[in-house]
Design a protein around this motif. Structure first.
Motif, PDB file in Angstrom:
ATOM      1  N   ASN A 345     -87.313  21.118 -17.638  1.00  0.00           N
ATOM      2  CA  ASN A 345     -88.106  20.291 -16.740  1.00  0.00           C
ATOM      3  C   ASN A 345     -87.587  18.865 -16.778  1.00  0.00           C
ATOM      4  O   ASN A 345     -87.248  18.337 -17.843  1.00  0.00           O
ATOM      5  N   GLN A 346     -87.546  18.213 -15.595  1.00  0.00           N
ATOM      6  CA  GLN A 346     -87.167  16.814 -15.490  1.00  0.00           C
ATOM      7  C   GLN A 346     -88.369  15.926 -15.216  1.00  0.00           C
ATOM      8  O   GLN A 346     -88.217  14.738 -14.971  1.00  0.00           O
ATOM      9  N   SER A 350     -91.437  18.764 -11.824  1.00  0.00           N
ATOM     10  CA  SER A 350     -90.053  19.069 -11.444  1.00  0.00           C
ATOM     11  C   SER A 350     -89.460  20.052 -12.437  1.00  0.00           C
ATOM     12  O   SER A 350     -89.163  19.694 -13.585  1.00  0.00           O
ATOM     13  N   GLU A 352     -86.343  22.195 -13.134  1.00  0.00           N
ATOM     14  CA  GLU A 352     -84.943  22.364 -12.751  1.00  0.00           C
ATOM     15  C   GLU A 352     -84.440  23.774 -13.025  1.00  0.00           C
ATOM     16  O   GLU A 352     -83.571  24.285 -12.311  1.00  0.00           O
TER      17      GLU A 352
END
Length: 395
Positions: A345-346, A350, A352
């Motif tokens: 996760n970013q 979000s 990824e």
């Protein structure tokens, strides 16, 4: 008519002979009676037994002196001196995806297909310290040929200073995993991807040489280690060279509770010093620091079942998280299974990379296991399923 004097002499001679015979017979009877006396027999046996006991005692003292000599030299004449143990493992993993153009996404899922061979030679020194050397050979499925030759990948030394303290030195091939506290059960290494069986990625980083110390107190175990590595590079200009030194500090604390619950907190701080020097010995230095923090929780439900999870965060980007949750049941003599989900996760919203992994485990024998499974990956490339087959031979 006989002479009276001769008659007297003959009678005296006869009396003398009779007296001598009587005395000899009396003395012989006394000797025989003394030989048949039980008290005399016991005394004679006692003297003989005492003599035998003294001889045995002398022999025992000689043996004790020999044993004390070998103990003082930390050896044992009745034990084989060569106690080297050899462990080997051949790991074959193959992956098949319906979308071969997106095979990079499968690699990002932690699938390392190919043939991995590993031999570990272990021995004991100073009666309680361990020395190990690891040789590995890797062959990717994308490569040509039969694979690389075995090469020395790791040298490991562990000194058990006491029941609660031990020191570790890794001159070659040091990883955080070598100095970390072993918390996972025998189920470790039975997943299909790095997300499911290797734990946080920082444990697998190659950091060069290392020295570490581990302390145990009650239900808390702490470990700290220092790594150092060097990389040299030659710039296009022949008069300029560049080198970088990496100094990494690793810390690991484990708290164990009842019912097999373990909480682990670990961190890695990297300090990279880059320098470029000219012929005139002018030097430019640049220091770069970064780090990783990971939290891991696991619980052993029974002898073969385990549930656990981990999350890792970058110091430079706290919003970047890698995580995984795994539940598995791998009995020795029965069918086993494992299920894992993980991702990258970013940010809070979000994702990824996301993946789901499911596998079965067949123990064909004590030295051979077969694991078929499926991995479903969702990332920027789309949704990609992949079939995976892993087989492991233990030598």
């Amino acid at each position: 008519m006989m002479d009276p004097v001769a008659s007297v002499v003959d009678q005296f001679k006869g009396f003398t002979v009779s007296t001598r015979e009587f005395i000899n017979g009396f003395m012989q009877n006394q000797d025989a009676s003394s030989c048949r006396n039980p008290i005399e027999i016991l005394k004679r046996l006692q003297r003989e037994a005492f003599s035998d006991i003294m001889k045995l005692r002398d022999r025992q003292e000689k043996v004790e002196r020999v044993l004390s000599f070998y103990k003082s030299t930390k050896g044992n004449p009745f034990q084989e001196q060569d106690n080297t143990r050899v462990r080997g493992e051949v790991d074959v993993l193959g992956a098949f995806s319906l979308h071969q153009q997106n095979f990079n996404a499968v690699n990002r899922a932690g699938v390392r297909d190919g043939i991995n061979t590993r031999f570990i030679f272990e021995t004991t020194v100073r009666q309680k310290d361990d020395v190990a050397a690891e040789f590995v050979a890797n062959q990717s499925s994308l490569g040509d040929g039969l694979g690389n030759a075995l090469s020395l990948a790791k040298v490991f030394y562990k000194a058990n200073l006491s029941d609660w303290c031990s020191a570790i030195a890794v001159p070659l091939g040091g990883q955080c995993r070598d100095v970390a506290i072993a918390t996972t059960s025998s189920n470790q290494g039975k997943g299909l991807t790095e997300f499911s069986y290797l734990g946080p990625p920082l444990l697998g980083q190659n950091n060069g040489s290392a020295v570490g110390l581990t302390v145990r107190r009650s239900n808390i175990i702490a470990s700290i280690a220092q790594f150092v590595s060097r990389q040299d590079m030659q710039l296009p200009s022949s008069s300029v060279g560049s080198s970088s030194y990496s100094f990494s500090t690793f810390g690991h604390v484990v708290c164990q509770w009842s019912r097999g619950i373990k909480l682990s907190l670990m961190g890695l701080l990297n300090q990279i010093a880059k320098s470029s020097s000219l012929v005139e010995r002018e030097t430019e230095k640049e220091n770069i620091s970064d780090g990783l923090i990971a939290l891991m929780v696991e619980s052993e439900l029974d002898e073969s079942s385990r549930i656990g999870g981990w999350v890792e965060m970058k110091r430079s980007n706290p919003k970047s998280l890698q995580w995984a949750v795994t539940i598995s049941d791998y009995p020795e003599d029965e069918l086993g299974w494992g299920l894992s989900i993980g991702g990258i996760n970013q940010g809070p919203m979000s994702c990824e990379h996301f993946q789901v992994e499911a596998s079965l485990n067949f123990n064909m024998s004590k030295r051979f296991s077969l694991q078929p499974g499926i991995v479903y990956v969702v990332d920027r490339s789309g949704q990609i399923p992949a079939l995976i087959l892993r087989s492991t031979w233990s030598l």
